[in-house]
Design a protein around this motif. Structure first.
Motif, short mmCIF file in Angstrom:
data_model
loop_
_atom_site.label_atom_id
_atom_site.label_comp_id
_atom_site.label_asym_id
_atom_site.label_seq_id
_atom_site.Cartn_x
_atom_site.Cartn_y
_atom_site.Cartn_z
N ARG A 71 0.84 -1.22 0.00
CA ARG A 71 0.00 0.00 0.00
C ARG A 71 0.86 1.26 0.00
O ARG A 71 0.57 2.22 -0.71
N LEU A 72 1.94 1.26 0.79
CA LEU A 72 2.78 2.47 0.86
C LEU A 72 3.53 2.72 -0.44
O LEU A 72 4.01 3.81 -0.68
N ASN A 73 3.62 1.68 -1.27
CA ASN A 73 4.30 1.81 -2.55
C ASN A 73 3.42 2.44 -3.63
O ASN A 73 3.91 2.78 -4.71
N GLN A 74 2.11 2.56 -3.34
CA GLN A 74 1.21 3.14 -4.35
C GLN A 74 1.44 4.66 -4.42
O GLN A 74 1.82 5.27 -3.41
N PRO A 75 1.26 5.25 -5.61
CA PRO A 75 1.66 6.64 -5.82
C PRO A 75 1.10 7.63 -4.79
O PRO A 75 1.81 8.50 -4.30
N ASP A 76 -0.19 7.50 -4.41
CA ASP A 76 -0.77 8.48 -3.47
C ASP A 76 -0.07 8.41 -2.12
O ASP A 76 0.23 9.42 -1.50
N ALA A 77 0.24 7.18 -1.68
CA ALA A 77 0.86 7.03 -0.35
C ALA A 77 2.35 7.35 -0.36
O ALA A 77 2.94 7.61 0.69
N ARG A 78 2.94 7.35 -1.55
CA ARG A 78 4.35 7.76 -1.65
C ARG A 78 4.51 9.22 -1.24
O ARG A 78 5.53 9.64 -0.74
N VAL A 79 3.43 10.01 -1.52
CA VAL A 79 3.48 11.44 -1.22
C VAL A 79 3.25 11.70 0.27
O VAL A 79 3.84 12.59 0.87
N GLY A 80 2.39 10.92 0.88
CA GLY A 80 2.09 11.10 2.30
C GLY A 80 1.04 10.08 2.71
O GLY A 80 0.46 9.41 1.86
N PHE A 81 0.82 9.95 4.03
CA PHE A 81 -0.18 8.98 4.50
C PHE A 81 -0.56 9.28 5.94
O PHE A 81 0.15 10.00 6.64
N ILE A 82 -1.72 8.71 6.31
CA ILE A 82 -2.14 8.73 7.72
C ILE A 82 -2.26 7.27 8.11
O ILE A 82 -3.20 6.58 7.70
N LEU A 83 -1.29 6.77 8.83
CA LEU A 83 -1.32 5.35 9.21
C LEU A 83 -2.21 5.17 10.43
O LEU A 83 -2.07 5.89 11.43
N ASP A 84 -3.09 4.18 10.35
CA ASP A 84 -4.07 3.93 11.41
C ASP A 84 -4.01 2.42 11.72
O ASP A 84 -4.34 1.61 10.87
N GLY A 85 -3.51 2.08 12.90
CA GLY A 85 -3.43 0.65 13.29
C GLY A 85 -2.08 0.03 12.98
O GLY A 85 -1.86 -1.15 13.26
N PHE A 86 -1.20 0.78 12.40
CA PHE A 86 0.15 0.32 12.08
C PHE A 86 1.09 1.49 12.32
O PHE A 86 0.77 2.61 11.89
N PRO A 87 2.25 1.28 12.94
CA PRO A 87 2.74 0.04 13.54
C PRO A 87 2.02 -0.30 14.85
O PRO A 87 1.42 0.55 15.48
N ARG A 88 2.15 -1.54 15.22
CA ARG A 88 1.44 -2.08 16.37
C ARG A 88 2.42 -2.57 17.44
O ARG A 88 2.03 -2.99 18.50
N ASN A 89 3.68 -2.63 17.10
CA ASN A 89 4.71 -3.05 18.06
C ASN A 89 6.05 -2.45 17.59
O ASN A 89 6.12 -1.89 16.48
N VAL A 90 7.05 -2.56 18.45
CA VAL A 90 8.33 -1.90 18.12
C VAL A 90 8.96 -2.49 16.86
O VAL A 90 9.41 -1.73 15.99
#
Ligand code: AP5
Length: 223
Positions: A71-90
């Motif tokens: 998902r982060l490799n898709q063009p829209d997310a390459r520009v920026g993102f709001i991650l929700d539920g990830f990351p979940r651990n160190v």
């Protein structure tokens, strides 16, 4: 903007991520939604993930990372993102930092929504989600105009299977053991802002925009 929203189950991460998308001009990337789509489509990954989700346990890192990286490799997310539920651990946080480093990018901020357990139980027990478009409601705090029917697309509203009481207890335990240590992790990195997650959704959005230095965006949207 590369933002991570942290918080226990039912803290309002998904609600806020959806509200912030237009103001931050960045897509919500929700690991739970990606996993639920894989489960619904009966992919091999989805079938494997469901065994963990049904119990309220974390899905093994390698499965989640595969979905997130795609998902982060898709063009829209390459520009920026709001991650929700990830990351979940160190370990997931460390992998995220490595992936971003590979693109020469870094996280801008991590916002943790602080909500006490008693409120979480109320929020989760009243949550209803649209099967069709994913819009979220709450039977008391934000009810749909017609019971059981989505305001946006008239899709059917349903209660998530992992919102059963016993599974929620397990999810809260997993949060305390695996996810809460991320507060310290991101605090050490100077990225963390903890905000009070109690109040009207518009007010919480304004608190988030304030710590992001985007108060102007709140005024523009008028929420
Ligand atoms: P996931 O889907 O990520 O669930 P979660 O983190 O438990 O969070 P929720 O979606 O339950 O809550 P939320 O904080 O988004 O709150 P919401 O906005 O919906 O994960 C599900 C499962 O997938 C996990 O248990 C795990 O098995 C697996 N998984 C996912 N990511 C993983 C990962 N990275 N690694 C491993 N496994 C992973 O709000 C809740 C309700 O409250 C709604 O009804 C809403 O309308 C209402 N509400 C929201 N804000 C307010 C407010 N301010 N006042 C009153 N009501 C409000």
């Amino acid at each position: 903007m590369r933002l991570v929203l942290l918080g226990p189950p039912g803290a309002g991460k998904g609600t806020q991520a959806r509200m912030l998308e237009s103001k931050l001009d960045a897509p919500q990337v929700a690991s739970g939604d990606l996993l639920r789509t894989a489960v619904k489509n009966r992919t091999a990954l989805g079938v494997e993930a469901q065994r963990y989700m049904d119990k309220g346990a974390l899905v093994p890192d390698e499965l989640v990372l595969k979905l997130i990286e795609e998902r982060l490799n898709q063009p829209d997310a390459r520009v920026g993102f709001i991650l929700d539920g990830f990351p979940r651990n160190v370990p997931q946080a460390e992998t995220l930092a490595r992936v971003l480093d590979g693109y020469g990018k870094k996280l801008d901020k991590v916002v943790a929504l602080m909500v006490p357990d008693a409120e979480i139980v109320k929020r989760i027990s009243g949550r209803r989600t649209c099967r069709n478009c994913g819009a979220m409601y709450h039977l008391i705090y934000d009810p749909p105009r017609n019971p059981g029917v989505c305001n946006e697309c008239r899709g059917e509203l349903y209660q998530r299977e992992d919102d059963a009481e016993e599974t929620v207890r397990m999810r809260l335990k997993v949060y305390a053991e695996s996810t809460r240590p991320l507060l310290e992790h991101y605090g050490r990195l100077g990225l963390l802002a903890e905000i009070d997650g109690i109040g009207a959704t518009g007010e919480i959005e304004r608190r988030i925009l304030r710590v992001l230095g985007r108060d102007g965006a709140a005024a523009k949207g008028g929420s």
